[in-house]
Write an enzyme that holds these catalytic residues in place. Structure first.
Site, PDB file in Angstrom:
ATOM      1  CE  LYS A   1      -0.381   2.529  -2.773  1.00 27.15           C
ATOM      2  NZ  LYS A   1       0.197   1.582  -3.739  1.00 27.15           N
TER       3      LYS A   1
ATOM      4  CG  HIS B   1       8.631   1.565  -6.304  1.00 25.47           C
ATOM      5  ND1 HIS B   1       7.290   1.586  -6.613  1.00 25.47           N
ATOM      6  CD2 HIS B   1       8.766   2.176  -5.100  1.00 25.47           C
ATOM      7  CE1 HIS B   1       6.641   2.180  -5.634  1.00 25.47           C
ATOM      8  NE2 HIS B   1       7.503   2.539  -4.703  1.00 25.47           N
TER       9      HIS B   1
ATOM     10  CB  THR C   1      -1.560  -8.265  -2.639  1.00 22.49           C
ATOM     11  OG1 THR C   1      -1.780  -6.844  -2.480  1.00 22.49           O
ATOM     12  CG2 THR C   1      -0.321  -8.678  -1.875  1.00 22.49           C
TER      13      THR C   1
ATOM     14  NE  ARG D   1       7.121  -3.647  -4.231  1.00 22.13           N
ATOM     15  CZ  ARG D   1       6.253  -4.654  -4.222  1.00 22.13           C
ATOM     16  NH1 ARG D   1       4.970  -4.396  -4.079  1.00 22.13           N
ATOM     17  NH2 ARG D   1       6.649  -5.892  -4.364  1.00 22.13           N
TER      18      ARG D   1
HETATM   19  C1  R5P Z   1       3.630   0.876  -4.578  1.00 23.38           C
HETATM   20  O1  R5P Z   1       3.608   2.076  -4.313  1.00 23.38           O
HETATM   21  C2  R5P Z   1       3.618   0.343  -5.977  1.00 23.38           C
HETATM   22  O2  R5P Z   1       3.697   1.382  -6.910  1.00 23.38           O
HETATM   23  C3  R5P Z   1       2.394  -0.502  -6.252  1.00 23.38           C
HETATM   24  O3  R5P Z   1       1.251   0.313  -6.212  1.00 23.38           O
HETATM   25  C4  R5P Z   1       2.263  -1.594  -5.222  1.00 23.38           C
HETATM   26  O4  R5P Z   1       3.471  -2.268  -5.089  1.00 23.38           O
HETATM   27  C5  R5P Z   1       1.185  -2.566  -5.584  1.00 23.38           C
HETATM   28  O5  R5P Z   1       1.120  -3.542  -4.596  1.00 23.38           O
HETATM   29  P1  R5P Z   1      -0.248  -4.278  -4.295  1.00 23.38           P
HETATM   30  O6  R5P Z   1      -0.753  -4.826  -5.604  1.00 23.38           O
HETATM   31  O7  R5P Z   1       0.124  -5.360  -3.326  1.00 23.38           O
HETATM   32  O8  R5P Z   1      -1.175  -3.275  -3.701  1.00 23.38           O
END
Ligand code: R5P
Length: 289
Positions: A189, A128, A221, A94
């Protein structure tokens, strides 16, 4: 013909042994010792020659796992004709851009380190974003989506709809939905780049009466999936399931997801764990052969 070996460091052993079986290769399960100060010592029970495939995921503790991958690659490169490094879960994926001025593009740093250690080729699963693939021609990413989709094939769901929690994941969600002959939509998001706080919205989504499969590359998380589930529930959706490639599930993430209303979490075996029921060894083997 040269022999093929699969050398696995600390993790994920089930995926590595499955890969060795498919490729008819000899599995070398290394002995990994951790010292009280955090250092590691890795000992190979057998020295590979020919083609050596190093398998090492870089899930938490990320830096230690990454160091294991680098150490292994460097060691097998001394005796092998060819080294393929398989990093099923690529930590730091990421951090593939300088989002805020001054940030280090850590993905590029770790990929350079793996290649400099002696890897001829690097394969990962559902990286990612495609940005990470631009750092070398010898890096490729295979997808767990077909295997994850198979898990849902036999389930009887009411008007199932595939949902990506963010626009960045829409391509993956569409690939997943296509396999099952379902529709896919995306939410919007927003993540605050300083605080990490997540908020989810969407213009007008009609999900009333739809069972939902939320598809993402990583659940860390659980914040993204929790916020997406809350939003979809408010819109009147039916049951919600979560499918992801890499289930990091940090701390009590699984508990938070179930509390938010997730019926089931399904993930690939790129990271070992209770949800990692989908084997991606076959997909990786296809990319190697
Ligand atoms: C970020 O854009 C990734 O695609 C995942 O949505 C993200 O890493 C999920 O992280 P968390 O579970 O901490 O929200």
């Amino acid at each position: 013909m040269a022999s093929t070996y699969v050398a696995v460091g600390s993790s994920p052993i089930p995926l590595a042994t499955s890969l060795a079986e498919i490729l008819n290769a000899e599995a070398i399960i290394c002995n990994v010792r951790r010292f009280p100060d955090g250092e590691s010592k890795i000992t190979l029970p057998r020295i590979p020659k020919g083609h050596c495939i190093v398998v090492q995921s870089t899930h938490p503790p990320v830096d230690t796992s990454m160091m294991h991958a680098i150490m292994l690659v460097q060691k097998v490169a001394q005796t092998s004709e060819k080294v393929t490094v398989v990093v099923p879960y690529m930590g730091y994926a990421r951090q593939d851009q300088e989002f805020l001025r001054g940030e280090i593009v850590t993905l590029r740093v770790v990929m350079n380190m793996l290649m400099a250690a002696g890897a001829d080729r690097l394969i990962t699963v559902d990286i990612h974003s495609a940005t990470g693939l631009s750092y070398s021609n010898n890096i490729s990413s295979v997808s767990a989506m077909p295997e994850l989709a198979k898990h849902f094939d036999s389930m009887s769901l009411d008007n199932p709809l595939v949902v990506s929690p963010d626009r960045g994941g829409m391509q993956r969600a569409e690939a997943f939905a296509d396999i099952l002959g379902m529709q896919a939509i995306t939410l919007d998001k927003e993540r605050d780049r300083v605080t990490g706080e997540v908020s989810v919205s969407a213009g007008s989504v009609d999900v009333k009466g739809n069972d939902i499969i939320l598809v993402d590359d990583i659940i860390s998380t659980g914040g993204s999936i929790v916020e997406a589930t809350k939003f979809l529930k408010e819109q009147g959706c039916g049951d919600v399931f979560a499918a992801c490639t890499h289930a990091l599930l940090i701390n009590d993430a699984a508990k938070k997801l179930h509390k938010a209303g997730i019926r089931q979490i399904v993930s690939a075996n790129t990271i070992p764990g209770l949800t990692a029921t989908v084997d991606v060894a076959g997909v990786i083997a296809d990319a190697i052969s």
